[in-house]
Design a protein around this motif. Structure first.
Motif, PDB file in Angstrom:
ATOM      1  N   LYS A  28     -41.321  64.143  70.374  1.00 27.74           N
ATOM      2  CA  LYS A  28     -41.890  64.004  69.045  1.00 27.74           C
ATOM      3  C   LYS A  28     -43.068  62.938  69.096  1.00 27.74           C
ATOM      4  O   LYS A  28     -44.034  63.290  68.474  1.00 27.74           O
ATOM      5  N   ASN A  29     -42.839  62.002  69.934  1.00 24.91           N
ATOM      6  CA  ASN A  29     -44.014  60.860  69.931  1.00 24.91           C
ATOM      7  C   ASN A  29     -44.935  61.439  70.885  1.00 24.91           C
ATOM      8  O   ASN A  29     -46.059  61.339  70.621  1.00 24.91           O
ATOM      9  N   ALA A  30     -44.626  61.861  71.949  1.00 25.65           N
ATOM     10  CA  ALA A  30     -45.742  62.592  72.770  1.00 25.65           C
ATOM     11  C   ALA A  30     -46.654  63.764  72.170  1.00 25.65           C
ATOM     12  O   ALA A  30     -47.886  63.597  72.223  1.00 25.65           O
ATOM     13  N   GLN A  31     -45.779  64.574  71.460  1.00 24.18           N
ATOM     14  CA  GLN A  31     -46.865  65.598  70.692  1.00 24.18           C
ATOM     15  C   GLN A  31     -47.767  64.803  69.689  1.00 24.18           C
ATOM     16  O   GLN A  31     -48.755  65.365  69.494  1.00 24.18           O
ATOM     17  N   THR A  32     -47.216  63.795  69.111  1.00 23.60           N
ATOM     18  CA  THR A  32     -48.317  63.190  67.991  1.00 23.60           C
ATOM     19  C   THR A  32     -49.376  62.496  68.727  1.00 23.60           C
ATOM     20  O   THR A  32     -50.590  62.509  68.386  1.00 23.60           O
ATOM     21  N   TYR A  33     -48.931  61.868  69.758  1.00 23.54           N
ATOM     22  CA  TYR A  33     -50.067  61.388  70.973  1.00 23.54           C
ATOM     23  C   TYR A  33     -51.192  62.534  71.317  1.00 23.54           C
ATOM     24  O   TYR A  33     -52.226  62.199  71.079  1.00 23.54           O
ATOM     25  N   TYR A  34     -50.644  63.623  71.673  1.00 25.31           N
ATOM     26  CA  TYR A  34     -51.351  64.571  72.004  1.00 25.31           C
ATOM     27  C   TYR A  34     -52.232  65.202  70.800  1.00 25.31           C
ATOM     28  O   TYR A  34     -53.242  65.727  70.974  1.00 25.31           O
ATOM     29  N   ASP A  35     -51.717  65.316  69.540  1.00 22.22           N
ATOM     30  CA  ASP A  35     -52.288  65.777  68.600  1.00 22.22           C
ATOM     31  C   ASP A  35     -53.458  64.886  67.914  1.00 22.22           C
ATOM     32  O   ASP A  35     -54.639  65.289  67.908  1.00 22.22           O
ATOM     33  N   TYR A  36     -53.257  63.350  68.301  1.00 22.54           N
ATOM     34  CA  TYR A  36     -54.475  62.551  68.176  1.00 22.54           C
ATOM     35  C   TYR A  36     -55.428  62.949  69.096  1.00 22.54           C
ATOM     36  O   TYR A  36     -56.497  62.748  68.657  1.00 22.54           O
ATOM     37  N   MET A  37     -55.118  63.229  70.486  1.00 21.16           N
ATOM     38  CA  MET A  37     -56.294  63.489  71.344  1.00 21.16           C
ATOM     39  C   MET A  37     -56.836  64.561  71.100  1.00 21.16           C
ATOM     40  O   MET A  37     -58.163  64.685  71.115  1.00 21.16           O
ATOM     41  N   THR A  38     -56.197  65.888  70.714  1.00 22.59           N
ATOM     42  CA  THR A  38     -56.718  66.973  70.230  1.00 22.59           C
ATOM     43  C   THR A  38     -57.797  66.827  69.042  1.00 22.59           C
ATOM     44  O   THR A  38     -58.964  67.227  69.058  1.00 22.59           O
ATOM     45  N   ASN A  39     -57.321  65.894  68.207  1.00 24.42           N
ATOM     46  CA  ASN A  39     -58.334  65.680  66.979  1.00 24.42           C
ATOM     47  C   ASN A  39     -59.181  64.604  67.024  1.00 24.42           C
ATOM     48  O   ASN A  39     -59.987  64.149  66.221  1.00 24.42           O
ATOM     49  N   GLN A  40     -59.384  64.097  68.285  1.00 24.40           N
ATOM     50  CA  GLN A  40     -60.156  63.091  68.713  1.00 24.40           C
ATOM     51  C   GLN A  40     -59.922  61.674  67.802  1.00 24.40           C
ATOM     52  O   GLN A  40     -60.873  61.083  67.453  1.00 24.40           O
ATOM     53  N   MET A  75     -72.755  67.408  76.967  1.00 22.84           N
ATOM     54  CA  MET A  75     -71.722  68.277  77.205  1.00 22.84           C
ATOM     55  C   MET A  75     -70.883  67.965  76.108  1.00 22.84           C
ATOM     56  O   MET A  75     -70.345  67.023  75.737  1.00 22.84           O
ATOM     57  N   LYS A  76     -69.906  69.084  75.421  1.00 24.71           N
ATOM     58  CA  LYS A  76     -69.067  68.829  74.475  1.00 24.71           C
ATOM     59  C   LYS A  76     -67.743  69.027  75.064  1.00 24.71           C
ATOM     60  O   LYS A  76     -67.390  70.149  75.863  1.00 24.71           O
ATOM     61  N   ILE A  77     -66.611  68.116  74.840  1.00 28.42           N
ATOM     62  CA  ILE A  77     -65.410  68.355  75.414  1.00 28.42           C
ATOM     63  C   ILE A  77     -64.503  68.311  74.305  1.00 28.42           C
ATOM     64  O   ILE A  77     -64.544  67.850  73.167  1.00 28.42           O
ATOM     65  N   GLU A  78     -63.727  69.506  74.501  1.00 30.39           N
ATOM     66  CA  GLU A  78     -62.674  69.676  73.310  1.00 30.39           C
ATOM     67  C   GLU A  78     -61.355  70.071  73.921  1.00 30.39           C
ATOM     68  O   GLU A  78     -61.248  70.726  74.863  1.00 30.39           O
ATOM     69  N   PHE A  79     -60.124  69.292  73.146  1.00 28.10           N
ATOM     70  CA  PHE A  79     -58.938  69.850  73.600  1.00 28.10           C
ATOM     71  C   PHE A  79     -58.504  70.862  72.748  1.00 28.10           C
ATOM     72  O   PHE A  79     -58.453  70.932  71.493  1.00 28.10           O
ATOM     73  N   LEU A  80     -58.281  72.051  73.215  1.00 25.73           N
ATOM     74  CA  LEU A  80     -57.653  73.229  72.520  1.00 25.73           C
ATOM     75  C   LEU A  80     -56.331  73.341  72.130  1.00 25.73           C
ATOM     76  O   LEU A  80     -55.932  73.678  71.172  1.00 25.73           O
ATOM     77  N   SER A  81     -55.500  72.769  72.906  1.00 31.59           N
ATOM     78  CA  SER A  81     -54.068  72.422  72.610  1.00 31.59           C
ATOM     79  C   SER A  81     -53.713  71.412  73.792  1.00 31.59           C
ATOM     80  O   SER A  81     -54.114  71.366  75.039  1.00 31.59           O
ATOM     81  N   ASN A  82     -52.517  70.775  73.424  1.00 39.80           N
ATOM     82  CA  ASN A  82     -51.906  70.005  74.438  1.00 39.80           C
ATOM     83  C   ASN A  82     -50.171  70.029  73.926  1.00 39.80           C
ATOM     84  O   ASN A  82     -49.844  69.554  72.860  1.00 39.80           O
ATOM     85  N   ASP A  83     -49.554  70.565  74.747  1.00 37.44           N
ATOM     86  CA  ASP A  83     -47.971  70.893  74.371  1.00 37.44           C
ATOM     87  C   ASP A  83     -47.132  70.221  75.571  1.00 37.44           C
ATOM     88  O   ASP A  83     -47.110  70.773  76.553  1.00 37.44           O
ATOM     89  N   VAL A  84     -46.078  69.648  75.114  1.00 39.68           N
ATOM     90  CA  VAL A  84     -44.964  69.101  75.677  1.00 39.68           C
ATOM     91  C   VAL A  84     -44.312  70.415  76.148  1.00 39.68           C
ATOM     92  O   VAL A  84     -43.856  71.114  75.430  1.00 39.68           O
ATOM     93  N   THR A  85     -43.962  70.319  77.651  1.00 41.55           N
ATOM     94  CA  THR A  85     -42.987  71.475  77.895  1.00 41.55           C
ATOM     95  C   THR A  85     -41.810  70.907  78.492  1.00 41.55           C
ATOM     96  O   THR A  85     -40.586  71.671  78.778  1.00 41.55           O
ATOM     97  N   LYS A  86     -41.486  69.642  78.773  1.00 46.07           N
ATOM     98  CA  LYS A  86     -40.422  69.110  79.286  1.00 46.07           C
ATOM     99  C   LYS A  86     -40.507  67.585  79.326  1.00 46.07           C
ATOM    100  O   LYS A  86     -41.424  67.124  79.528  1.00 46.07           O
ATOM    101  N   VAL A  87     -39.264  67.117  79.187  1.00 43.41           N
ATOM    102  CA  VAL A  87     -38.871  65.595  79.133  1.00 43.41           C
ATOM    103  C   VAL A  87     -37.880  65.265  80.165  1.00 43.41           C
ATOM    104  O   VAL A  87     -36.669  65.936  79.861  1.00 43.41           O
ATOM    105  N   SER A  88     -38.040  64.447  81.093  1.00 46.57           N
ATOM    106  CA  SER A  88     -36.877  64.187  82.135  1.00 46.57           C
ATOM    107  C   SER A  88     -35.903  63.343  81.574  1.00 46.57           C
ATOM    108  O   SER A  88     -35.986  63.008  80.295  1.00 46.57           O
ATOM    109  N   GLU A  89     -34.869  62.918  82.370  1.00 51.57           N
ATOM    110  CA  GLU A  89     -33.837  61.977  81.969  1.00 51.57           C
ATOM    111  C   GLU A  89     -34.662  60.630  81.966  1.00 51.57           C
ATOM    112  O   GLU A  89     -35.451  60.575  82.502  1.00 51.57           O
TER     113      GLU A  89
END
Length: 199
Positions: A28-40, A75-89
């Motif tokens: 949940k926290n990582a996805q929020t972090y990535y969403d912030y990155m995607t939305n700059q 140059m324009k840089i955009e993150f189209l998506s950032n998705d968590v696929t797995k979290v370790s122990e």
């Protein structure tokens, strides 16, 4: 005997629930972090970054660097998506909890400075950039589009989630070659080896 069995069952269920909850919390926290990155939202990104990073590179300097990178006239840089696929122990060392986060990222680079150039020059430039990115990310992960002078890069990467009693909640630090020296100084070798290599 029945009481012992019941106690063990409750313990196993609670351990399973705890393991699941830490993964859900990190995701949940990582996805929020990535969403912030995607939305700059750079302040949001920096809020989730492990604060010890700022001892080596001040927060204001990092924010300025991000703003410069994402607002370049060339140059324009955009993150189209950032998705968590797995979290370790989890792994706890000296009271600090660590986990590895595996994620998929799609990034688009649009070469604004090349848009007004002759078509032949555009093609030569884009071909050169694609070969360069192919070397780093693999040809199958880089798609070029001459119509809008862009490359879309698909990459699987990792970062570390850190829960340090000194700070509030989970914080993150990227695990890539550019950050290697910094990561090595913050995340113990035993953690890096166990969490990345066994997942």
């Amino acid at each position: 005997m029945k009481n012992i069995f019941t106690s063990i069952l409750v313990l196993l269920i609670s351990i399973s629930t705890f393991a699941q909850s830490h993964k859900e919390e990190v995701t949940k926290n990582a996805q929020t972090y990535y969403d912030y990155m995607t939305n700059q939202n750079f302040d949001g990104v920096l809020d989730y970054m492990y604060p010890k990073v700022f001892e080596m590179a001040p927060r204001a300097q990092m924010k300025a660097g991000m703003e410069q990178m994402f607002s370049s006239p060339e140059m324009k840089i955009e993150f189209l998506s950032n998705d968590v696929t797995k979290v370790s122990e989890e792994k706890i060392v000296d009271g600090i909890t660590y986990a590895a986060v595996f994620y998929n990222s799609k990034m688009k680079m649009t070469f604004l400075s090349e848009k007004d150039k002759p078509e032949e020059d555009q093609k030569a430039f884009l071909d050169f950039m694609k070969v360069t990115m192919d070397t780093q990310f693999g040809a199958e992960n880089v798609v070029s589009n001459q119509t809008d002078m862009s490359l879309v890069i698909n990459m699987d990467a990792t970062m570390f989630a850190i829960k340090d009693p000194k700070y509030d909640g989970w914080k993150f630090i990227g695990n890539d070659d550019a950050m290697k020296q910094l990561v090595d100084s913050i995340v113990p070798e035993s953690v890096r080896t166990e969490l990345i290599k066994t997942n």
